[in-house]
Design an enzyme around this catalytic site. Structure first.
Site, mmCIF file in Angstrom:
data_model
loop_
_atom_site.group_PDB
_atom_site.id
_atom_site.type_symbol
_atom_site.label_atom_id
_atom_site.label_comp_id
_atom_site.label_asym_id
_atom_site.label_seq_id
_atom_site.Cartn_x
_atom_site.Cartn_y
_atom_site.Cartn_z
ATOM 1 N N PRO A 416 1.579 0.986 -26.430
ATOM 2 C CA PRO A 416 2.867 0.654 -26.549
ATOM 3 C C PRO A 416 3.694 0.913 -25.297
ATOM 4 O O PRO A 416 3.746 2.240 -24.807
ATOM 5 C CB PRO A 416 3.551 1.419 -27.682
ATOM 6 C CG PRO A 416 2.380 2.024 -28.365
ATOM 7 C CD PRO A 416 1.258 2.295 -27.394
ATOM 8 N N GLN A 493 4.509 -1.407 -33.736
ATOM 9 C CA GLN A 493 4.817 -0.008 -33.660
ATOM 10 C C GLN A 493 6.512 -0.157 -33.947
ATOM 11 O O GLN A 493 7.241 -1.026 -33.553
ATOM 12 C CB GLN A 493 4.998 0.536 -32.271
ATOM 13 C CG GLN A 493 5.183 2.013 -32.248
ATOM 14 C CD GLN A 493 5.258 2.744 -30.994
ATOM 15 O OE1 GLN A 493 6.129 2.412 -30.056
ATOM 16 N NE2 GLN A 493 4.257 3.346 -30.610
ATOM 17 N N TYR A 574 12.729 10.548 -30.573
ATOM 18 C CA TYR A 574 13.459 9.328 -31.131
ATOM 19 C C TYR A 574 14.023 10.258 -32.722
ATOM 20 O O TYR A 574 13.653 10.973 -33.018
ATOM 21 C CB TYR A 574 12.760 8.203 -31.254
ATOM 22 C CG TYR A 574 12.456 7.523 -29.869
ATOM 23 C CD1 TYR A 574 13.863 7.339 -29.090
ATOM 24 C CD2 TYR A 574 11.142 7.209 -29.443
ATOM 25 C CE1 TYR A 574 13.510 6.740 -27.795
ATOM 26 C CE2 TYR A 574 11.023 6.786 -28.167
ATOM 27 C CZ TYR A 574 12.090 6.428 -27.389
ATOM 28 O OH TYR A 574 12.220 6.127 -25.862
ATOM 29 N N ARG A 622 2.554 7.739 -34.341
ATOM 30 C CA ARG A 622 2.586 8.273 -32.919
ATOM 31 C C ARG A 622 3.338 9.731 -33.118
ATOM 32 O O ARG A 622 4.584 9.791 -33.694
ATOM 33 C CB ARG A 622 3.226 7.503 -32.038
ATOM 34 C CG ARG A 622 3.481 8.391 -30.582
ATOM 35 C CD ARG A 622 3.795 7.334 -29.678
ATOM 36 N NE ARG A 622 2.553 6.749 -29.046
ATOM 37 C CZ ARG A 622 2.356 6.204 -27.639
ATOM 38 N NH1 ARG A 622 3.463 6.248 -26.731
ATOM 39 N NH2 ARG A 622 1.191 5.904 -27.305
ATOM 40 N N ARG A 717 -0.126 2.090 -18.085
ATOM 41 C CA ARG A 717 0.251 1.625 -16.575
ATOM 42 C C ARG A 717 -1.102 0.906 -16.206
ATOM 43 O O ARG A 717 -0.838 -0.109 -15.683
ATOM 44 C CB ARG A 717 0.510 2.675 -15.853
ATOM 45 C CG ARG A 717 1.860 3.550 -16.012
ATOM 46 C CD ARG A 717 2.223 4.755 -15.028
ATOM 47 N NE ARG A 717 3.654 5.053 -15.275
ATOM 48 C CZ ARG A 717 3.907 6.012 -16.134
ATOM 49 N NH1 ARG A 717 2.986 6.252 -17.197
ATOM 50 N NH2 ARG A 717 5.069 6.364 -16.566
#
Length: 767
Positions: A416, A493, A574, A622, A717
Site C-alpha cells: 500500500p 486497504q 492512525y 496491518r 518504493r
C-alpha cells in the site's frame, strides 16, 4: 616512535609487525599477561579476503600461516535425527595458539620486544613514557574500561551462555549439532583447525544452562556433561578446556558486544576486541583485529599526515567495516538466542534458516555455493506451497499461496502506497493507470493505498475513499481491469486517519496541517501527533459506533466493487493504532491501560468487518510491531500478542510494519529492517505474515520466504519506479512461468536473453 602494545593477541602482535615493516626504527614493546603458549580459545576462521590482505601486508608471515591452514568445504547441520549437508562454503582455519606462535616469531624477527606474564595497570606512570599505547587487551580491556566515559563505551551482554572447548575428534565439515533435552535445547559449533584437533563450542540459553546445573558444576563436571550430551558426534573423543590456565578466565561465558564511540584518547588507541566485538557465530573477531592493525599502521606511517588526522581516518574507515559485521553478528546472535522460534521447522528449512541467519549469505549466494542443495530447498518449498502437487524447482517468490479460497500466483506484493491524487475520495485515471500497470507487472497481490471510510477519516484531501457509490464505481473499474488483464489479486486497504488527518499532500510536507480548510480530527485520546498538528477530540462511545459502522459499510462497498481481499489498517499512528499504542492512548476507561483494553476497540471494528465480508475471502491487518520507543511503546513481544488477537477474530494474514506511530520514533534502518518483526510474529505466534520494509531485490524476497520469515513480501518504493519489478525479477532468475501479458512477451524474452548474457560475461571476468 616508542610504542607499547598492551595485549599479545593477534591484534597487538600484528600491529607491531605491521609498524616494523613500514619503519624498522620504531621501538615497540608487546606486553602479555599470560605465559608464552597459553591462550584462550582453540581455532580461528579466516576468509579468503583476509588472507589476501595478510599476503599484501606481510608475505612472509602470510605464507607460513597459509601453509598450516585446515581447509573444509561443507556445513553439516544435525537436527531432529537428520543431517543436512550443504557444500561450497570454503572455510579455512588455524589454531589460535599456532597463529600466535607464528606472529610472535615474526615480531621477534623484526625487532619487537615481547614481555610475558606482565601485569599492565592503566594507572602505571610508565605508560606516559610511550608515544602511543595500543590497547589490544581484548574484550575485557582494562585500558578501555579505565577511560570508559572518554571512549564512549557501550557494552551489550548477550543472553546465551557458551563454553569454548576443544577435541581430538576431527570434523570434516563445519558442524552444528542441536540436541533437545529435558532442560531445553543445547547445541555445538564444531570445526577442525589442525590435522588432529577441532574447536567445539557448546551454547545454550541461560535458562537451559541453569536448569542443567552448569552454574553449579565444576569445570571438569561441566565438560563431562557436555561429552555425554554430544557423545554421538564425538565418537569417543574427549572434550577439553584450556581456559583454566588463563589469568582471570572462566569456563562458561556470556558474549559481550562492545562498541566504542571513540577509539582513541590521549596516547591510548583501542585496537581489535578492545574497541569492538563480533559474535563468535560469524567468526570475524580475528579478521577485524588483523585488518584494524594493517589500517592503523598505514595511517600512522603516512608522510604528512598528522596524528589526529591519521586516527580520524583509521576510525572512519574501520568503523564502517565493523558496523557491517556487527549488524550481521547481531542477526546471527539473535537467531541463536531465539532458537526455539525455529525448532518447529522441518530439518531442511531449519538448516536454510541457520545458513542465512546473518543476511551475509543470501539465496542466490547459496546457489553459487551448492546449486544441487539449494534446488532441494526450492523443490521442498514448492511442494509445501502446493500441498505436494508440484515438484517444481524454482525460486520461492514465484510459488503460490492460498488464503482461504483465494490463491495468489506468487508471493510478491505491491505494498500500500499513498498517492494523494484523488478528488473527493474518488480514484481517477491516474489510479487506473497506477494500479493497472502494477497488476499486469507480474505481482501476485496488489494493495490499494489506505482508502478512507469517511471524509473526515482522510489523511489529506487527496486520499481515496470508500463511502459512496461514486467510489464504488471508480474502484470497480480498476478491479475489473486487474481481473480481466492479469492474474493478480487486489486487496482493499481500509483505514481512518484519526489524529494524523487533515494534513497536506505528502509531497507538500510530511504530516503538516493544511494551510486552510482543516477539518476536526479525533483519536483514542486528546494527544496531538506533533506540536504543529491539531489536538484531536477524544472519541466517545457514540463516535466509536459511528466509525465502526463506517468500516462495515466500506467493506460491503468493497465487495460490490469486486475486491478479492480486505485489509484493516491498524498501524502508523492512525485512528485504530492510536488505541493500540500507549504513547497515544491515555484513556482511563475500558479502552485504555492494559494491552487487552487498548485492543478492545480495534478488535471490535475488525470483528464487525469480518462478519460483513464473505467467509471464503481472506482479510488481513496491518500493525506496527514496534513504536521504536523502547519499553514505553509497543514492543515486539506485544506485537506477537496483537497479531494473535486479530487472528483469533478471523485475520488470515498479519501485515507487519513498524513505527510511524509517534513523532519521536527512533527507527533502526537497514536492508529488510522490519523483517525480524514478521519473523517473530510468524514463528512465535504461528501466524501467516507479510514482511515489509526496504525489501528491494529478488534475493531478499527468496531468502525471507525460504527461511520462513514471512509468507508474502511487500515492496513499496521498488514498485513506484518499476511497476514490472516482478517480471524483471523473473527474467533475471530465468523463471518462465510468470504471468506476463502476451503483448509484452517478446520484450520479456529479450530481457531474459540480455540478462543471461550479462551474467555469463560477468562470470567469465571472475574466472
Amino acid at each position: 616512535m616508542k610504542i607499547a602494545c598492551v595485549g599479545g593477541g593477534p591484534a597487538g602482535l600484528y600491529f607491531a609487525i605491521s609498524m616494523k615493516l613500514r619503519e624498522p626504527a620504531h621501538e615497540i614493546d608487546v606486553f602479555e599477561r599470560n605465559p608464552p603458549g597459553v591462550t584462550f580459545g582453540w581455532g580461528v576462521v579466516f576468509s579468503d579476503q583476509t588472507v589476501e590482505n595478510l599476503t599484501r601486508n606481510d608475505p612472509a608471515s602470510a605464507a607460513v600461516i597459509a601453509a598450516e591452514f585446515a581447509h573444509w568445504d561443507d556445513i553439516d547441520v544435525h537436527f531432529r535425527g537428520e543431517t543436512i549437508t550443504s557444500g561450497g562454503h570454503g572455510f579455512i582455519g588455524i589454531g589460535r595458539k599456532r597463529l600466535l606462535e607464528i606472529l610472535q616469531g615474526r615480531a621477534r624477527e623484526l625487532g619487537v620486544t615481547l614481555h610475558f606474564e606482565a601485569e599492565c595497570d592503566p594507572a602505571d606512570p610508565k605508560w606516559r613514557g610511550y608515544d602511543l599505547v595500543i590497547a589490544s587487551d581484548g574484550i575485557n580491556s582494562r585500558f578501555r574500561d579505565a577511560q570508559a566515559e572518554a571512549f564512549g563505551v557501550d557494552v551489550d551482554v548477550r543472553a546465551n551462555k557458551f563454553v569454548w572447548l576443544g577435541t581430538s575428534k576431527v570434523f570434516d565439515a563445519f558442524t552444528f549439532a542441536f540436541e533437545e533435552t529435558e532442560h531445553g535445547w543445547i547445541w555445538a559449533h564444531a570445526y577442525r583447525f589442525a590435522p588432529d584437533c577441532s574447536t567445539f563450542i557448546v551454547e545454550c540459553s541461560e535458562g537451559t544452562w541453569r536448569s542443567f546445573g552448569f552454574d553449579r558444576m565444576s569445570q571438569a563436571d561441566a565438560i563431562a556433561a557436555c561429552e555425554k550430551l554430544f557423545a554421538k558426534y564425538l565418537d569417543g573423543h574427549a572434550l577439553q578446556s584450556n581456559a583454566s590456565h588463563l589469568v582471570g578466565s572462566a569456563a562458561w561465558l556470556s558474549f559481550k558486544r562492545i562498541k566504542c564511540e571513540r577509539w582513541s584518547g590521549g596516547n591510548v588507541i583501542l585496537l581489535g576486541d578492545a574497541a569492538h566485538t563480533a559474535h563468535f557465530s560469524i567468526g570475524s573477531g580475528t579478521k577485524l583485529a588483523l585488518e584494524d592493525a594493517i589500517k592503523l599502521a598505514d595511517v600512522l606511517n603516512r608522510a604528512g599526515l598528522s596524528l589526529e588526522a591519521a586516527l580520524d581516518e583509521f576510525q572512519a574507515e574501520r568503523s564502517l567495516e565493523v558496523l557491517k559485521l556487527q549488524n550481521s553478528a547481531r542477526n546471527s546472535t539473535e537467531w541463536f538466542e531465539t532458537l526455539e522460534r525455529y525448532t518447529h521447522f522441518e530439518p531442511l528449512q531449519f538448516a536454510y534458516s541457520l545458513l542465512t541467519r546473518s543476511q551475509r549469505i543470501s539465496h542466490e549466494n547459496l546457489r553459487l555455493r551448492d546449486r544441487d542443495w539449494l534446488e532441494t530447498v526450492e523443490r521442498w518449498f514448492w511442494k509445501r506451497a502446493t500441498d505436494g502437487r508440484s515438484n517444481t524447482i524454482a525460486p520461492p517468490m514465484f510459488a503460490p499461496l492460498k488464503l482461504r479460497e483465494m490463491e495468489v500466483m506468487n508471493r510478491v506484493t505491491v505494498s500500500p502506497m499513498a498517492m494523494y491524487s484523488a478528488v473527493d475520495g474518488v480514484p481517477n485515471d491516474f489510479h487506473f493507470v497506477h494500479y493497472g500497470e502494477r497488476a499486469i507487472g507480474g505481482a501476485g497481490l496488489v494493495f490499494t493505498e489506505m482508502t478512507c471510510v469517511s471524509p473526515e477519516g482522510r489523511i489529506s484531501p487527496g486520499c481515496t475513499g470508500m463511502w459512496n457509490a461514486d467510489h464504488v464505481a471508480a474502484w470497480k473499474r480498476i478491479v475489473d481491469f486487474a481481473h480481466t488483464q492479469s492474474k493478480a489479486k487486489i486487496c482493499l486497504q481500509l483505514g481512518h486517519s484519526g489524529g494524523k488527518g487533515s494534513t497536506r499532500l505528502g509531497w507538500e510536507g510530511n504530516d503538516l496541517p493544511l494551510d486552510a480548510g482543516n477539518w476536526p480530527v479525533m483519536a483514542a485520546s486528546d494527544v496531538p501527533w506533533s506540536p504543529v498538528n491539531q489536538v484531536p477530540r477524544e472519541m466517545t462511545r457514540a463516535d466509536m459506533d459511528v466509525v465502526r459502522d463506517q468500516f462495515v459499510a466500506a467493506v460491503r462497498m468493497g465487495l460490490e466493487a469486486g475486491f478479492d481481499m480486505v485489509e484493516l489498517h491498524a498501524a502508523h499512528g492512525y485512528l485504530l493504532a492510536s488505541f493500540i499504542t500507549p504513547l497515544q492512548n491515555k484513556r482511563t476507561d475500558d479502552y485504555g491501560g492494559s494491552l487487552e483494553n487498548r485492543l478492545r476497540y480495534p478488535l471490535e471494528v475488525f470483528a464487525a468487518m469480518r462478519a460483513a465480508w464473505p467467509s471464503d475471502k481472506p482479510m488481513s491487518v496491518r500493525i506496527s510491531a514496534t513504536d521504536w520507543a523502547g519499553d514505553d511503546g509497543i514492543t515486539p513481544d506485544e506485537a506477537v500478542l496483537i497479531g494473535e488477537a486479530f487472528a483469533q477474530q478471523g485475520a488470515d494474514l498479519i501485515d507487519v510494519s513498524a513505527g510511524q506511530s509517534w513523532a519521536g520514533q527512533q527507527p533502526v534502518y537497514g536492508r529488510m529492517f522490519q523483517t525480524p518483526f514478521s519473523d517473530r510474529i510468524r514463528n512465535e505466534g504461528k501466524l501467516a505474515t507479510m514482511a515489509v520494509g526496504n525489501i528491494y531485490e529478488p534475493d531478499h524476497a527468496n531468502s525471507i520466504l525460504a527461511a520462513g520469515r514471512a509468507d508474502l513480501v511487500a515492496l513499496a518504493r521498488p514498485h513506484l519506479i518499476d511497476p514490472f519489478w516482478t517480471l524483471r525479477a523473473a527474467a533475471q532468475l530465468d523463471y518462465r512461468d510468470v504471468n506476463c501479458p502476451p503483448q509484452y512477451l517478446n520484450g520479456m524474452a529479450q530481457l531474459a536473453r540480455n540478462l543471461k548474457r550479462e551474467a555469463e560475461a560477468a562470470a567469465a571476468l571472475r574466472v
